[in-house]
Design a protein around this motif. Sequence first.
Motif, PDB file in Angstrom:
ATOM      1  N   VAL A 239       0.675  -1.275   0.102  1.00 28.52           N
ATOM      2  CA  VAL A 239      -0.057   0.080   0.052  1.00 28.52           C
ATOM      3  C   VAL A 239       1.129   1.167  -0.203  1.00 28.52           C
ATOM      4  O   VAL A 239       0.338   2.465  -0.270  1.00 28.52           O
ATOM      5  CB  VAL A 239      -0.764   0.066   1.226  1.00 28.52           C
ATOM      6  N   LEU A 240       2.132   1.264   0.365  1.00 27.74           N
ATOM      7  CA  LEU A 240       2.951   2.404   0.307  1.00 27.74           C
ATOM      8  C   LEU A 240       4.044   2.311  -0.725  1.00 27.74           C
ATOM      9  O   LEU A 240       4.606   3.484  -0.952  1.00 27.74           O
ATOM     10  CB  LEU A 240       3.946   2.180   1.537  1.00 27.74           C
ATOM     11  N   LEU A 241       3.619   1.367  -1.732  1.00 31.76           N
ATOM     12  CA  LEU A 241       4.304   1.565  -2.830  1.00 31.76           C
ATOM     13  C   LEU A 241       3.751   2.099  -3.954  1.00 31.76           C
ATOM     14  O   LEU A 241       2.512   1.864  -4.117  1.00 31.76           O
ATOM     15  CB  LEU A 241       5.025   0.067  -3.284  1.00 31.76           C
ATOM     16  N   VAL A 242       4.530   2.991  -4.962  1.00 33.16           N
ATOM     17  CA  VAL A 242       3.857   3.309  -6.136  1.00 33.16           C
ATOM     18  C   VAL A 242       4.657   3.412  -7.563  1.00 33.16           C
ATOM     19  O   VAL A 242       5.976   3.242  -7.288  1.00 33.16           O
ATOM     20  CB  VAL A 242       3.385   4.825  -5.893  1.00 33.16           C
ATOM     21  N   GLY A 243       3.961   3.612  -8.539  1.00 30.12           N
ATOM     22  CA  GLY A 243       4.929   3.582  -9.831  1.00 30.12           C
ATOM     23  C   GLY A 243       5.978   2.510  -9.911  1.00 30.12           C
ATOM     24  O   GLY A 243       5.513   1.317  -9.968  1.00 30.12           O
ATOM     25  N   ASP A 244       7.107   2.671 -10.370  1.00 30.55           N
ATOM     26  CA  ASP A 244       8.007   1.945 -10.581  1.00 30.55           C
ATOM     27  C   ASP A 244       8.564   1.321  -9.505  1.00 30.55           C
ATOM     28  O   ASP A 244       8.725   0.025  -9.560  1.00 30.55           O
ATOM     29  CB  ASP A 244       9.031   2.745 -11.198  1.00 30.55           C
ATOM     30  N   GLN A 245       8.454   1.816  -8.366  1.00 30.17           N
ATOM     31  CA  GLN A 245       8.625   1.172  -7.138  1.00 30.17           C
ATOM     32  C   GLN A 245       7.716  -0.267  -7.062  1.00 30.17           C
ATOM     33  O   GLN A 245       8.331  -1.314  -6.633  1.00 30.17           O
ATOM     34  CB  GLN A 245       8.900   1.965  -6.124  1.00 30.17           C
TER      35      GLN A 245
END
Length: 212
Positions: free
Chosen positions: A74-80
């Motif tokens: 839930v804390l990760l976004v996009g390329d990460q």
Amino acid sequence: MKKIVLVATFLFSLAQISAQKIGVVDTNYVLSKLPQYKDAENRLNTQISQWQSDLQKLQADYERKKEAFENEKVLLVGDQLKLREKEIVDMEANIQNTIGARFGTNGEVNQLRSNLTKPYQDQIWNAIKTVSTKNNLGIVLDKSNNISVIFLDKRYDYTEAVLNLLGKSTPKVEESKDNARPGVKNNDNRSSKDRMQKRAASFDSAKEMRTK
């Protein structure tokens, strides 16, 4: 006329077969009595245990990384997010490929086992030929290969004769015939191997589906 010839041929063949002596040999028992084979089999089992241990470490690392990813997703976004997802997918694929390569139908375990048994199978085959010639046997059955023998007169069981012939060049091993079967493992190893084989079978099936 043709029918008469066919019937005569059939009866002649039947008479020939019935006139042949049939012998039985338990090749698994013979193998279990060869010290060199047992030493080689122990080396194979050691290698299998090491591969199982390596696979368990890969599985544990995968489970740990997957659990961490689920907690942090839930804390990760996009390329990460994509990179972490790809890491989990790659780890799972690596485990499946390792299972297939090591424990699959054409995996390293089966290849090593085949290479292990072939020299001893050749020795046993030559001994069986010698015993067959000496005892005028026309047919020899291997009762270790799922052959259902309802009744067998001991005089037609040539297992000991073959073993004695091979034993001229190998030391005797004190074991009972009933307990001397090659490849007997404890329940933990057997269950672990069963799990490996099931996963290998699933891997082979999935691979076939992808190629269709």
